[in-house]
Design a protein around this motif. Structure first.
Motif, PDB file in Angstrom:
ATOM      1  N   LEU A 205       2.473  -2.854 -14.542  1.00 20.52           N
ATOM      2  CA  LEU A 205       1.067  -2.502 -14.750  1.00 20.52           C
ATOM      3  C   LEU A 205       0.150  -3.440 -13.962  1.00 20.52           C
ATOM      4  O   LEU A 205      -0.827  -3.000 -13.357  1.00 20.52           O
ATOM      5  N   ASN A 206       0.476  -4.745 -13.968  1.00 17.06           N
ATOM      6  CA  ASN A 206      -0.338  -5.716 -13.233  1.00 17.06           C
ATOM      7  C   ASN A 206      -0.353  -5.421 -11.755  1.00 17.06           C
ATOM      8  O   ASN A 206      -1.393  -5.457 -11.092  1.00 17.06           O
ATOM      9  N   LYS A 207       0.836  -5.119 -11.254  1.00 21.01           N
ATOM     10  CA  LYS A 207       0.946  -4.868  -9.830  1.00 21.01           C
ATOM     11  C   LYS A 207       0.101  -3.647  -9.430  1.00 21.01           C
ATOM     12  O   LYS A 207      -0.618  -3.676  -8.431  1.00 21.01           O
ATOM     13  N   LEU A 208       0.185  -2.592 -10.241  1.00 20.78           N
ATOM     14  CA  LEU A 208      -0.576  -1.374  -9.932  1.00 20.78           C
ATOM     15  C   LEU A 208      -2.069  -1.661 -10.013  1.00 20.78           C
ATOM     16  O   LEU A 208      -2.873  -1.176  -9.216  1.00 20.78           O
ATOM     17  N   ASP A 209      -2.442  -2.496 -10.987  1.00 16.20           N
ATOM     18  CA  ASP A 209      -3.842  -2.866 -11.165  1.00 16.20           C
ATOM     19  C   ASP A 209      -4.358  -3.597  -9.918  1.00 16.20           C
ATOM     20  O   ASP A 209      -5.417  -3.269  -9.376  1.00 16.20           O
ATOM     21  N   ARG A 210      -3.544  -4.572  -9.461  1.00 19.84           N
ATOM     22  CA  ARG A 210      -3.951  -5.322  -8.268  1.00 19.84           C
ATOM     23  C   ARG A 210      -4.058  -4.406  -7.047  1.00 19.84           C
ATOM     24  O   ARG A 210      -4.881  -4.623  -6.168  1.00 19.84           O
ATOM     25  N   ALA A 211      -3.196  -3.370  -7.004  1.00 17.67           N
ATOM     26  CA  ALA A 211      -3.224  -2.456  -5.856  1.00 17.67           C
ATOM     27  C   ALA A 211      -4.273  -1.350  -6.056  1.00 17.67           C
ATOM     28  O   ALA A 211      -4.350  -0.414  -5.248  1.00 17.67           O
ATOM     29  N   HIS A 212      -5.046  -1.445  -7.140  1.00 17.37           N
ATOM     30  CA  HIS A 212      -6.071  -0.452  -7.473  1.00 17.37           C
ATOM     31  C   HIS A 212      -5.501   0.943  -7.640  1.00 17.37           C
ATOM     32  O   HIS A 212      -6.102   1.933  -7.241  1.00 17.37           O
TER      33      HIS A 212
END
Ligand SMILES: Cc1cc2nc3c(=O)[nH]c(=O)nc-3n(C[C@H](O)[C@H](O)[C@H](O)COP(=O)(O)OP(=O)(O)OC[C@H]3O[C@@H](n4cnc5c(N)ncnc54)[C@H](O)[C@@H]3O)c2cc1C
Ligand SMILES: Cc1cc2nc3c(=O)[nH]c(=O)nc-3n(C[C@H](O)[C@H](O)[C@H](O)COP(=O)(O)OP(=O)(O)OC[C@H]3O[C@@H](n4cnc5c(N)ncnc54)[C@H](O)[C@@H]3O)c2cc1C
Lengths: 464, 398
Positions: A205-212
């Motif tokens: 989830l964090n990774k997707l968040d950082r990648a918008h």
């Protein structure tokens, strides 16, 4: 020629672990896997190591353990098991059509699962595929499936694939998760005994968040648009039963849509071998009935991993170990005390993993709204291109079992034998005919499971 | 269980025979209920759908395969009695008009082909002698059975092996899609007022004063004026519910099927001493079939798949590289003399048999429906059914 005591079908975490456990007890094993290397779905090995991401360390470790036992473990990659006949006889064909009938003393079924895709308008357009297929492109060759990608379905696997796409530089437009956000927020309550797995999910989830990349909960894809290939996707918010609100449809321009609503165990070989099945929608549908030691109802046949009920790679590896030990005991290679001593810690670990798994199964359980997307002209059987109109006409005329529906509408008549369409078609039929999935039954499984030629069966046949 | 409905006639078994009887009854204005339970191994769904009235009654198709397996080629199998050959011949002639009628009635094309014909391939001298006797026996009363030269065979069906001596051609022996035929008969019966109940396994027959008064099934109990036993290989079990013994035995037939090839790849239906081969309307090639007594086992054996494949490659070498799609098995309703069991049971006034179709149940279905319906309704059947009465086995079952 192999004369192994145990034939293991499937070289994923379950099959590899089973082989290691049994071989460590001195038994000879043959692992057969249609892939070009051991690994199965999750630990698939790259064919193009320069471009593809590095293989998973747990997979590398299992492959190394198998390699260390090369004296005991024969590995047959690229070969297809297409039938199990009386007396544990396993039919295998290699890509050059060389065919053999192996006759081990025990068989461990570890064939894994395949992905579940519901029919909806436009789902057969080029550009619509499964997350697993996209993942295979990335994992083996480092190739991206498209430029603008939307993922839709349910379960953490979507997040994993979305992250892999991001890593490959693909523009992921969004991830649509059918279940509601509150349902997912309850997960940590059930996962406190398995914090590492929870952490893995959070990392996605964090990774997707950082990648918008937005993760939008409570939405499903209702239609795919395009003339000859996909160019847009319609999606809508859903209620608790996944019925879409068609007044709030949004349209997204994309060239690739990945749809996955979980997995279905590959039970065809178990069926052919005569193993009893039971219906367990929570773990993917029909599964072989097993006892505590993973023995099926047929003496000498054991079943482990996703192919016996979808539960993920950690459970698959543990079950593989248990099945390997159980087969060793069945063959008299270890005594009861040794077996129970090995079983106890495996069972404890399985118990520890259970609450999270149960919670996941519940959150991702298919809801009836998903079956409401099909229209009259939607194809419900891809092999034979049967529309819902044709299939429903057959149902209305009394064809409510796999066998009768196949004969009257040709749905399920194709090469896949209903493996891909029946999980949803059976639900549509149940709704239409007002009967239960158990009444309707699984599709029957007949040899050959994979493609073989007539010549493969009759290499000596005279043809002057 | 409470009485849930009533019917003049209850037909038990929704295979091709039950559907045909129900259709014939409904057409005559009787109120009919057709009950079926889907059972693995039901013959109609397993069937190749050959309409080989002459070929099969002369012992070709399954007959010669069994004969070869049991005793080598030798004399070839003996033909079945002439009355039965006439019965099948008469039934086969019904297909063109039946196809048209069913198409109009329920919109289903039963894929009855009219010009393929059956070709019996003769590989060696022994078979040649057998072939001559067949031509003699068939005589001129049924169409024009012909002997073909290798050249003639090649001109018409170039994919057939060149390594043969001759072939016999039966122009009237064609094929149909057995499931579509059955479905159309069922829907046709319903269009004429019959009722079809799926998944209605019959569990008991209530009898009183020498009559069956009601049929108990999973989907309710039906009071009835008469019962027809069309339960195929399970016919003996149904009869036993009324304390009647009939010698019906399941006879397994294993069969394999290829992926779809261009329709018309094979122009003729082929019969050889190893197997028979026919291409269906959708393009699949069907290769059958074993003839074995192994109780109700519906499994497929590896060795039999291999020998069917070998037989097919011998007859049509190009099949070697064709992909196999599926293998399956069905249970033919067999009788000791290979003739069907049709008509009234002696033991109960209103209980009728329509089973024992054995290896020709599909081609026999149209006439079987007619004669059984007539006999149920007390009319004179258009073809004498005396040779097919269960009575002939009294000495076996007494
Ligand atoms: C497409 C796909 C992608 C996945 N990706 C992930 C992921 O990224 N992360 C994650 O956590 N989980 C993933 N999963 C789930 C995870 O792979 C499984 O939980 C885990 O791999 C199960 O292990 P297994 O050994 O039971 O089966 P698998 O790993 O599926 O291994 C079974 C093997 O058997 C072979 N096989 C099956 N039948 C035959 C036959 N008849 N003849 C020869 N070989 C045969 C298959 O090709 C396969 O290699 C994925 C599942 C699928 C279906
Ligand atoms: C491999 C194979 C190939 C063949 N090829 C040909 C061919 O080319 N040409 C030809 O003419 N014939 C052929 N035959 C023979 C033909 O298929 C059969 O003779 C015919 O289908 C018999 O039909 P039936 O209706 O009597 O039996 P079935 O089709 O078996 O129908 C009987 C029905 O009764 C049902 N039933 C059983 N018990 C109960 C119960 N208690 N309650 C309710 N229902 C019940 C069964 O489920 C079944 O649906 C072939 C047979 C096989 C197996």
């Amino acid at each position: 020629m192999s004369h192994s005591a145990i034939v293991i079908i499937g070289g994923g975490p379950a099959g590899m672990s089973a082989a290691v456990a049994a071989a460590t007890q001195g038994l000879s094993c043959t692992i057969i896997d249609e892939g070009f290397a051991l690994g199965g779905q999750i630990y698939r090995k790259p064919t193009n190591p320069e471009r593809a991401p590095a293989p998973h360390p747990r997979g590398e470790q299992l492959r190394a353990e198998v390699a260390k036992l090369a004296q005991q473990i024969q590995v047959r990659n690229g070969d297809n098991v297409w039938g199990i006949f009386d007396e544990l006889r396993v039919a295998v064909t290699s890509p050059d059509q060389h065919t053999e009938l192996l006759q081990p003393q025990a068989v461990i079924l570890a064939p894994g699962a395949h992905e579940l895709v519901p029919p909806f308008p436009g789902w057969t357009l080029p550009g619509v595929m499964t997350p697993g297929a996209a993942q295979t492109l990335i994992k083996t060759m480092g190739v991206a499936p498209g430029k603008r990608v939307l993922l839709a379905g349910t379960g953490p696997f979507l997040l994993a694939v979305a992250c892999q796409l991001v890593d490959t530089g693909v523009h992921v437009v969004a991830v649509l998760e059918a279940s509601s956000r509150p349902a997912w927020l309850s997960l940590p309550l059930h996962g406190f005994r398995t914090p590492k797995i929870l952490a893995e999910g959070l990392a996605y989830l964090n990774k997707l968040d950082r990648a918008h990349v937005p993760v939008r909960y409570g939405r499903i894809v209702v239609a795919a648009q395009g003339e000859t290939e996909l160019n847009a996707v319609e999606h809508a918010p859903v209620d608790a039963e996944w019925f879409p609100d068609n007044n709030r449809i949004e349209t997204e321009q994309v060239d690739t849509l990945l749809v996955g609503y979980g997995f279905v165990p590959r039970v065809q070989l178990a069926q052919m071998a005569g193993c009893n099945l039971e219906l367990r929608p929570d773990v993917g549908g029909w599964i072989p009935v097993r006892d505590r030691n993973l023995a099926t109802s047929v003496a000498g046949i054991f079943a482990a991993g996703d192919g016996a009920g979808v539960a993920g790679s950690l459970v698959a590896a543990l079950e593989g170990q248990l099945a390997g030990m159980a087969a060793a005991r069945f063959l008299g290679a270890i005594d009861e005390a040794t077996f129970t001593a090995a079983r106890d810690p495996i069972e404890q670990e399985l118990v520890r993993l259970k609450p999270l798994r149960r919670a996941l199964d519940k959150i991702s359980a298919l809801q009836p709204g998903l079956m409401s997307l099909v229209r009259d002209d939607t194809i419900v059987c891809r092999c034979e291109e049967v529309t819902w109109r044709e299939a429903r006409a057959a149902v209305d005329a009394g064809s409510t079992t796999y066998r009768s529906l196949k004969m009257t509408s040709r749905a399920g008549m194709g090469a896949c034998q209903g493996r891909f369409c029946w999980p949803f078609l059976s639900r549509l039929v149940a709704a239409e005919a007002k009967c239960s999935l158990a009444d309707i039954g699984p599709p029957s499984a007949r040899p050959p499971l994979g493609p073989i030629t007539l010549g493969a069966l009759a290499p000596q046949a005279q043809d002057k | 269980m409470p009485m849930t409905s009533t019917a003049d006639v209850v037909v038990i078994g929704g295979g091709v025979i039950g559907a045909s009887v129900a259709f014939a009854l409904a057409r005559r204005g009787a109120s009919v209920t057709l009950l079926d339970a889907s059972t693995p191994g039901r013959a109609t769904s397993a069937s190749a759908g050959g309409l080989w009235s002459l070929g099969e009654s002369l012992g070709l198709g399954c007959g010669v395969i069994l004969h070869t397996a049991q005793q080598g080629a030798g004399d070839g199998p003996a033909p079945l009695p002439r009355t039965f050959m006439d019965f099948l011949w008469t039934s086969n002639l019904r297909f063109p008009s039946l196809a048209a009628e069913l198409r109009t009635l329920c919109g289903i094309d039963i894929e009855a082909e009219s010009a393929t014909g059956l070709l019996y391939l003769v590989y060696d001298e022994e078979q040649e002698r057998h072939a001559s006797r067949i031509v003699e026996w068939a005589g001129s009363d049924h169409g024009s059975v012909e002997k073909w030269t290798p050249q003639h065979i090649r001109d018409r069906d170039p994919l057939i092996t060149h390594d043969l001596r001759s072939a016999i051609h039966f122009p009237g022996d064609n094929q149909v899609n057995p499931m579509l035929l059955t479905e159309a008969l069922k829907r046709g019966a319903c269009a004429k007022g019959a009722r079809f109940i799926a998944e209605a396994r019959v569990r008991a027959l209530r009898c009183s004063n020498g009559r069956v008064v009601a049929v108990e099934s999973d989907k309710g109990t039906i009071a009835c004026g008469a019962v027809v036993n069309a339960a195929g290989a399970w016919g003996a079990q149904i009869a036993r519910l009324a304390s009647i013994e009939i010698p019906i035995h399941p006879v397994r037939g294993q069969i394999i099927c290829t992926e779809a090839l261009q329709p018309g790849t094979l122009r003729s239906n082929l019969s050889t001493r190893d197997c028979y081969i026919l291409q269906k309307a959708h393009g699949e090639v069907i290769i059958g079939s074993t003839t074995e007594y192994c109780d109700f086992n519906t499994g497929v054996r590896y060795e039999d798949m291999c020998s069917l494949a070998a037989g097919a490659i011998r007859a049509v070498p190009a099949l070697r590289n064709v992909t196999l799609k599926r293998a399956w098995a069905g249970l033919r309703p067999g009788t000791p003399d290979e003739l069907p069991i049709l008509g009234p049971a002696a033991e109960l006034e209103n209980f009728f048999h329509a089973t024992g179709g054995f290896r020709t149940g599909i081609v026999a279905a149209p006439l079987t429906g007619e004669v059984v319906a007539a006999s149920v309704l007390g009319q004179t059947p258009e073809f004498p059914i005396e040779p097919f009465l269960a009575h002939r086995f009294q000495f076996l079952t007494a």
